[in-house]
Design a protein around this motif. Structure first.
Motif, PDB file in Angstrom:
ATOM      1  N   THR A 195     -21.943 -18.701  21.428  1.00  0.00           N
ATOM      2  CA  THR A 195     -23.123 -18.501  22.273  1.00  0.00           C
ATOM      3  C   THR A 195     -24.411 -18.289  21.469  1.00  0.00           C
ATOM      4  O   THR A 195     -25.454 -18.881  21.821  1.00  0.00           O
ATOM      5  CB  THR A 195     -22.888 -17.319  23.234  1.00  0.00           C
ATOM      6  N   VAL A 252     -15.521 -27.093  22.640  1.00  0.00           N
ATOM      7  CA  VAL A 252     -14.512 -27.199  23.697  1.00  0.00           C
ATOM      8  C   VAL A 252     -13.441 -28.251  23.398  1.00  0.00           C
ATOM      9  O   VAL A 252     -12.232 -27.997  23.507  1.00  0.00           O
ATOM     10  CB  VAL A 252     -15.202 -27.502  25.048  1.00  0.00           C
ATOM     11  N   VAL A 283     -16.483 -20.816  23.113  1.00  0.00           N
ATOM     12  CA  VAL A 283     -17.825 -20.895  23.720  1.00  0.00           C
ATOM     13  C   VAL A 283     -18.516 -19.540  23.627  1.00  0.00           C
ATOM     14  O   VAL A 283     -19.714 -19.452  23.286  1.00  0.00           O
ATOM     15  CB  VAL A 283     -17.727 -21.376  25.184  1.00  0.00           C
ATOM     16  N   LEU A 284     -17.784 -18.464  23.908  1.00  0.00           N
ATOM     17  CA  LEU A 284     -18.390 -17.131  23.808  1.00  0.00           C
ATOM     18  C   LEU A 284     -18.778 -16.828  22.367  1.00  0.00           C
ATOM     19  O   LEU A 284     -19.871 -16.263  22.108  1.00  0.00           O
ATOM     20  CB  LEU A 284     -17.398 -16.083  24.321  1.00  0.00           C
ATOM     21  N   ALA A 332      -9.685 -26.117  32.384  1.00  0.00           N
ATOM     22  CA  ALA A 332      -8.439 -25.346  32.311  1.00  0.00           C
ATOM     23  C   ALA A 332      -7.527 -25.610  33.520  1.00  0.00           C
ATOM     24  O   ALA A 332      -6.319 -25.819  33.355  1.00  0.00           O
ATOM     25  CB  ALA A 332      -8.746 -23.855  32.181  1.00  0.00           C
ATOM     26  N   VAL A 384     -12.676 -21.109  25.927  1.00  0.00           N
ATOM     27  CA  VAL A 384     -13.526 -20.044  26.475  1.00  0.00           C
ATOM     28  C   VAL A 384     -13.950 -19.092  25.351  1.00  0.00           C
ATOM     29  O   VAL A 384     -15.135 -18.707  25.235  1.00  0.00           O
ATOM     30  CB  VAL A 384     -12.776 -19.272  27.580  1.00  0.00           C
ATOM     31  N   VAL A 407     -15.408 -25.104  31.797  1.00  0.00           N
ATOM     32  CA  VAL A 407     -14.119 -24.848  31.136  1.00  0.00           C
ATOM     33  C   VAL A 407     -13.145 -24.148  32.078  1.00  0.00           C
ATOM     34  O   VAL A 407     -11.978 -24.557  32.211  1.00  0.00           O
ATOM     35  CB  VAL A 407     -14.333 -24.015  29.853  1.00  0.00           C
ATOM     36  N   THR A 408     -13.609 -23.080  32.737  1.00  0.00           N
ATOM     37  CA  THR A 408     -12.685 -22.252  33.515  1.00  0.00           C
ATOM     38  C   THR A 408     -12.374 -22.818  34.899  1.00  0.00           C
ATOM     39  O   THR A 408     -11.282 -22.594  35.427  1.00  0.00           O
ATOM     40  CB  THR A 408     -13.253 -20.833  33.682  1.00  0.00           C
ATOM     41  N   TRP A 432      -7.667 -21.899  27.385  1.00  0.00           N
ATOM     42  CA  TRP A 432      -8.374 -20.616  27.266  1.00  0.00           C
ATOM     43  C   TRP A 432      -8.992 -20.382  25.892  1.00  0.00           C
ATOM     44  O   TRP A 432      -9.965 -19.625  25.779  1.00  0.00           O
ATOM     45  CB  TRP A 432      -7.415 -19.469  27.610  1.00  0.00           C
ATOM     46  N   THR A 442     -21.560 -23.783  31.223  1.00  0.00           N
ATOM     47  CA  THR A 442     -20.539 -24.310  30.298  1.00  0.00           C
ATOM     48  C   THR A 442     -19.201 -23.634  30.537  1.00  0.00           C
ATOM     49  O   THR A 442     -18.144 -24.286  30.573  1.00  0.00           O
ATOM     50  CB  THR A 442     -20.992 -24.088  28.840  1.00  0.00           C
ATOM     51  N   LEU A 443     -19.237 -22.310  30.706  1.00  0.00           N
ATOM     52  CA  LEU A 443     -17.986 -21.595  31.002  1.00  0.00           C
ATOM     53  C   LEU A 443     -17.395 -22.038  32.337  1.00  0.00           C
ATOM     54  O   LEU A 443     -16.168 -22.078  32.512  1.00  0.00           O
ATOM     55  CB  LEU A 443     -18.252 -20.090  31.012  1.00  0.00           C
TER      56      LEU A 443
END
Length: 580
Positions: free
Chosen positions: A254, A155, A250-251, A279, A247, A274-275, A244, A270-271
């Motif tokens: 995973t 991140v 992170v995906l 962000a 994101v 971030v989101t 973004w 975690t998402l």
């Protein structure tokens, strides 16, 4: 400009502490959101215990409720900083309008006032945004490091890259925002001037040229707007990279996080960090600094660059004497205007009585304002007692203009509010000024006795009786122009100032009253400069200064008649009067 902002922030340290404490509480959801989501999934809903999941979500909701209360307190504390900041800027605008080298119309002053309001709003938005961003990012870092430390590697680099890209673009954004503001102001001025002169433009058949000039202004303003719009596109790129891209990372990471022992709930948490926190915080910073911050920088640059700062009254100096020297003084109303005063050298010895004469527009009132320090020369220097005139304490000199100022209040207040000396050690001229200074420590009877002597000297007894005595409230609008001038003249007479400048300050008095006033000021002592309204004022003076289109000649009446056709012509056109 930075000094203005930092000075506003440092003024109230307790407000900064209050903002910090409430910001910690406001950042609670940023710390808790990932943990709450992860635990609600893994320990609650995924484990077949929906009650546990709901408890975690309820805790997150309570954190948001606490954050809302804290946000309100932060706004109130920021307002406590922003309002004094606005007052400081407004004071600067007013002083700039009063002391400007170029005359300011009401529209220009109104626009400056609007810029102050914009600067206040932008300042509050910047403080709120930067503070919120800093605490939110800190909360996210704490939350991620305790939830899944491995996610920080995915991140933070992208987030820092987006933030760096945005910060690097800020100087260019500020320059283009300022260029847009300037172009917008120029277009507004051009449209105002065109609207006011439409009849003359049509009468002279100048429509095509007027249209071309205005079209050029419109084109410049449009070009500045397009340039600003292109630069603001960088903000979108910065948000994409910093907000973004993490994101996606992170995906993509995973599988590695799952291999390290993280569960599905931790990935979702975690998402969420971030989101829902990181962000939005970056977006808020980009919007806040990219719009409000740039606007703040541009408006502050316009306000603070309007005029050189004047020292506060408390920092100004009391000159040891009242000799006036002008060395190479040049002054023009505007960069493209002809000088009203051009390379003038002049010495007015202490105790001198100088009359200033010349045709209308020759610069007499400009010279008076330069000597008084209310105007700054474009070149050269004006010294009073060896001190630059703008830096001289107001109590050391007094300027009475043609339109005398009288405020609503008692006559005593109107006559005595200039009488306090700048310092206890400051000398005062002979006569009533020194007596009034001594009366300052006494009661009202002593002050009234001093006023009685001054009123008798200047022939203002009828005025005092007409108003109803020193304690009567004065209505400025009800006083004739001559009586207003007498109020201002008595005020100057009892002041401690050793330099007195009368700029046609007796023009509404009859010749006998004018003669009495000028004789009284000569007996008072100190240095007297009189912008003459009548020939007799010049004849009573020890020396006469003739101004003529930037040129200057000093001498006695007979010398000037013989040496200057202009002075001889002026003397011939003045009404013949007996010199008193």
């Amino acid at each position: 400009m930075r000094g203005v902002v930092w000075g506003a922030l440092r003024r109230e340290p307790r407000l900064l502490v209050r903002i910090g404490v409430w910001s910690l509480l406001e950042a609670a959801p940023a710390v808790l959101i990932g943990h709450a989501v992860a635990r609600a999934i893994e320990d609650g809903f995924a484990a077949g215990s929906p009650g546990t999941g709901l408890v975690w979500l309820a805790a997150l909701g309570a954190a948001w409720a606490l954050a809302a209360v804290a946000a309100r307190q932060v706004v109130l504390a920021v307002a406590g900083i922003a309002e004094p900041f606005r007052d400081d800027l407004l004071t600067r605008v007013v002083e700039d309008a009063v002391h400007a080298r170029e005359p300011r119309d009401s529209a220009a002053v109104a626009r400056a006032g609007l810029q102050v309001e914009l600067a206040r709003d932008a300042f509050a938005a910047v403080v709120t945004t930067v503070r919120g961003f800093a605490f939110t990012v800190a909360g996210v870092v704490v939350g991620l490091s305790t939830l899944v430390p491995g996610a920080l590697v995915l991140v933070l680099p992208a987030f820092v890259a987006g933030l760096t890209l945005f910060l690097a673009s800020l100087p260019a954004l500020a320059r283009r925002q300022r260029a847009f503001l300037v172009a917008d102001e120029e277009l507004s001025d051009a449209m105002t001037g065109l609207a006011g002169g439409l009849r003359d433009i049509v009468a002279c058949g100048d429509e095509d040229r007027a249209d071309a000039r205005l079209s050029a202004r419109v084109a410049r303003q449009a070009a500045a707007a397009r340039s600003l719009a292109r630069m603001t596109a960088v903000r979108t790129a910065a948000l994409a990279v910093g907000g973004w891209l993490p994101v996606v990372l992170v995906l993509a990471g995973t599988p590695r996080l799952l291999a390290g022992g993280a569960g599905a709930g931790v990935i979702v948490g975690t998402l969420a960090y971030v989101t829902q926190s990181l962000a939005p915080a970056l977006n808020g910073l980009i919007q806040g600094l990219g719009v409000s911050g740039v606007r703040l920088a541009a408006t502050l640059a316009r306000i603070t660059a309007a005029a050189p700062p004047r020292p506060p009254v408390s920092a100004r100096l009391t000159p040891p004497g009242a000799e006036v020297r002008l060395r190479g003084v040049t002054f023009a109303y505007g960069p493209h205007s002809e000088p009203v005063v051009d390379r003038l050298d002049l010495r007015i010895p202490e105790g001198d009585h100088l009359a200033v004469v010349g045709p209308s527009g020759a610069g007499k009132s400009t010279l008076a304002a330069l000597v008084a320090g209310t105007l700054r020369p474009g070149a050269g220097e004006v010294l009073v007692g060896g001190i630059p005139a703008p830096d001289v304490h107001p109590a050391a000199r007094v300027l009475i203009p043609q339109e005398a100022y009288v405020f609503r209040g008692t006559l005593r207040d109107n006559l005595t509010y200039l009488r306090e000396p700048p310092t206890e050690e400051a000398e005062t001229p002979a006569g009533a000024a020194g007596e009034v200074r001594g009366a300052g420590s006494g009661g009202g009877h002593e002050v009234d006795a001093v006023l009685d002597r001054a009123v008798a000297e200047l022939g203002a007894r009828e005025l005092v009786e007409a108003v109803g005595g020193y304690g009567a409230v004065v209505d400025p609008g009800a006083l004739p122009a001559g009586q207003r001038q007498l109020v201002a003249l008595v005020r100057a007479y009892v002041a401690p100032a050793r330099l007195v400048i009368l700029d046609e300050a007796t023009c509404h008095l009859d010749p006998a009253a004018e003669a009495r006033v000028e004789r009284a000021f000569v007996r008072r002592g100190g240095t007297l400069v009189v912008v003459a309204h009548r020939l007799t004022s010049a004849l009573r003076a020890r020396r006469i200064l003739l101004l003529d289109g930037g040129r200057a000649i000093v001498g006695g009446h007979d010398e000037l008649v013989a040496a200057s056709p202009l002075y001889a012509d002026l003397a011939g056109h003045w009404e013949p009067e007996t010199v008193s």
